[in-house]
Design an enzyme around this catalytic site. Structure first.
Site, mmCIF file in Angstrom:
data_model
loop_
_atom_site.group_PDB
_atom_site.id
_atom_site.type_symbol
_atom_site.label_atom_id
_atom_site.label_comp_id
_atom_site.label_asym_id
_atom_site.label_seq_id
_atom_site.Cartn_x
_atom_site.Cartn_y
_atom_site.Cartn_z
ATOM 1 N N ASN A 248 82.361 75.465 22.545
ATOM 2 C CA ASN A 248 83.300 74.345 22.506
ATOM 3 C C ASN A 248 83.464 73.865 21.065
ATOM 4 O O ASN A 248 82.825 74.376 20.140
ATOM 5 C CB ASN A 248 82.868 73.214 23.445
ATOM 6 C CG ASN A 248 81.561 72.554 23.034
ATOM 7 O OD1 ASN A 248 81.203 72.515 21.860
ATOM 8 N ND2 ASN A 248 80.836 72.027 24.008
ATOM 9 N N ALA B 178 82.646 71.101 19.367
ATOM 10 C CA ALA B 178 81.486 70.553 18.663
ATOM 11 C C ALA B 178 80.524 71.657 18.245
ATOM 12 O O ALA B 178 79.953 71.625 17.149
ATOM 13 C CB ALA B 178 80.773 69.535 19.561
ATOM 14 N N GLU B 179 80.357 72.658 19.108
ATOM 15 C CA GLU B 179 79.466 73.777 18.779
ATOM 16 C C GLU B 179 80.005 74.594 17.612
ATOM 17 O O GLU B 179 79.245 75.074 16.770
ATOM 18 C CB GLU B 179 79.291 74.648 20.029
ATOM 19 C CG GLU B 179 78.518 73.950 21.146
ATOM 20 C CD GLU B 179 78.822 74.480 22.530
ATOM 21 O OE1 GLU B 179 78.280 73.922 23.499
ATOM 22 O OE2 GLU B 179 79.621 75.449 22.649
ATOM 23 N N ASP C 97 82.311 76.488 33.263
ATOM 24 C CA ASP C 97 81.784 77.598 34.063
ATOM 25 C C ASP C 97 82.922 78.360 34.731
ATOM 26 O O ASP C 97 82.934 79.595 34.771
ATOM 27 C CB ASP C 97 80.830 77.076 35.140
ATOM 28 C CG ASP C 97 79.697 76.244 34.582
ATOM 29 O OD1 ASP C 97 79.275 76.517 33.440
ATOM 30 O OD2 ASP C 97 79.234 75.328 35.278
#
Length: 473
Positions: free
Chosen positions: A190, A192-193, A265
């Site tokens: 995502n 932020a990652e 997911d």
């Protein structure tokens, strides 16, 4: 998706149980100014890697789930729920370890609190050896492997290395850097990652996020070692990066943040399945986005079925189509073994009779096509003053009905030309007809189709409604 064969998928990673506790809160506690919730119902569902596996099954894959659970009631509930959903489970039980359990308190549809029970330390060596053995057997004949790494302790260095070199490895991980040496086909971080991964001094830059990522596309591919990087932008959709191609954007329909539980997911499941089926990365990204869009409109940890996804993708393609484009689209549906249902009419003032028979028609096949008489055609059939509503409006209203997959227009008095182009498996009409009264019936049968007349609601007709309106003072 480019193939109709059953895809064999292996999901490995951090499984968990999601519990949704529903109740009402009508007073504050005496000991503190906090609401007192009266529990009324609890819903349990597979979460994390288990939710990815459940979505893959619902989308039509044959699934083998490899992971770790504890020897507790939570682990037993999770295994039982997965088996009921048709997921093949190969979960190693670790004595004394807690199965990850996430509980969410919901009052009047509003998420009020969440509390987790989980052990995040690396799995013991004995459990690691058993997991590696089961994983080696599972991936031997897999079409796609999905690794769900949420920091739950399953992915030791040895487990990651066991997945290196697989032809189609899709990684959904909170931290993608440790996966670089595996050379995954795709990683799904995502925003932020990705910001943490880039570490370029932006400090969590939050301006034009797509522009920020587009400028760093090559760097992302280099840092992850992946052939494809899909960066999710929460409610803004996703951005797909792959070498030699410009970044590809998908768009999400807005939904409340608390409804997004498990959407990642579901995205991973649909994306991986479409890739394994021969779709392009861009097509797989659209499938993932459409599947996520289905579940964010459902309460709790939800699942997107194959039927849900195909319908959502049709909506993306567009419900209103020209006859020529519609014929092409229906050829693709038939290659997937889907049954086409066709009906036609003026639908000048949509009423309960129309809606009822269209609901019935939609249940008789996989794809419902509604052909609408043009304005000139309605005027010839119904006389002066008709139609009341122009064709564009009539088609838009029909396209908004959940049971209608495609809407198209025809200018002739009968849909004979369309029937020859579309060749439906089933032709239906609603009203006080018999099959013998329908002029189109012989043509449909000669084309190999079936003709059926559906139920009729008396005193529900456009002519009657217009008559009543005109009689009003």
């Amino acid at each position: 998706m480019g193939t109709d064969r059953v895809i064999r998928a292996v999901v490995v990673g951090d499984v968990m149980l999601d519990s949704w506790l529903h109740g009402s809160a009508k007073r504050l506690a005496q000991e503190a100014p906090v609401p007192v919730m009266s529990l009324e119902a609890t819903e349990d569902a597979p979460g994390g890697a288990a939710n990815t596996a459940a979505n893959l099954v619902a989308l039509g894959a044959r699934v083998h789930l490899v992971g770790i659970v504890g020897d507790d009631d939570c682990g037993d509930k999770l295994v039982q729920s997965l088996r009921l959903l048709g997921v093949g489970t190969d979960l190693v039980t670790v004595p004394g370890r807690r199965t990850a359990h996430k509980r969410r308190l919901v009052t009047s549809g509003q998420l009020t609190a969440r509390y987790d029970e989980e052990d995040l330390d690396a799995i013991p060596e004995e459990a690691e050896r058993e997991l590696l053995g089961r994983l080696a057997a599972a991936v031997a004949d897999a079409d796609v492997v999905v690794a769900c790494d949420y920091g739950g302790g399953v992915f030791t260095t040895a487990v990651r290395r066991a997945l290196a070199g697989l032809p189609l490895l899709v990684v959904d991980a909170h931290a993608v850097a440790p996966w670089r040496e595996c050379g995954p086909a795709a990683v799904l971080p995502n925003y932020a990652e990705v910001v943490r991964l880039l570490g370029d001094g932006t400090g969590g830059w939050t301006g034009d996020r797509p522009a920020y990522l587009m400028a760093r596309s090559d760097r992302l591919l280099e840092l992850t070692g992946a052939g494809i990087v899909v960066t999710t932008l929460d409610g803004e959709g996703t951005l797909l990066h792959r070498s030699g191609h410009p970044p590809y954007r998908t768009y999400a329909s807005p939904a409340p943040q608390h409804m997004a539980t498990g959407a990642g997911d579901t995205y991973a499941a649909a994306f991986a399945l479409w890739l394994a089926g021969g779709a392009s990365p861009e097509e797989a990204a659209e499938a993932g986005q459409a599947a996520a869009g289905v579940v964010v409109r459902r309460q709790g940890t939800a699942i997107c079925t194959r039927y849900d996804l195909l319908r959502a993708l049709r909506r993306q393609e567009g419900t209103v189509q020209t006859a020529e484009r519609l014929a092409q689209l229906l050829d693709e549906h038939r290659r997937r073994g889907e049954r086409v249902v066709f009906t036609n009419g003026c639908f000048d003032v949509l009423h309960r009779g129309h809606v009822t028979y269209l609901e019935q028609a939609g249940q008789l096949g996989d794809v419902l096509v509604v052909a609408v008489n043009s304005d000139a055609s309605v005027a010839r059939l119904k006389g002066p003053g008709r139609p009341v509503n122009p064709c564009e409006d009539r088609m838009s209203v029909l396209a908004a009905l959940n049971d209608v997959d495609y809407v198209t227009e025809f200018d002739e008095d009968t849909p004979e030309r369309l029937l020859r182009m579309i060749r439906p498996e089933l032709y239906v009409k609603g009203g006080d007809y018999t099959a013998e009264m329908l002029a189109e019936a012989p043509l449909v049968r000669s084309l190999g189709g079936e003709v059926r007349v559906l139920g009729y609601l008396p005193d529900r007709s456009t002519t009657a409604i217009i008559g009543r309106m005109r009689s009003l003072p």
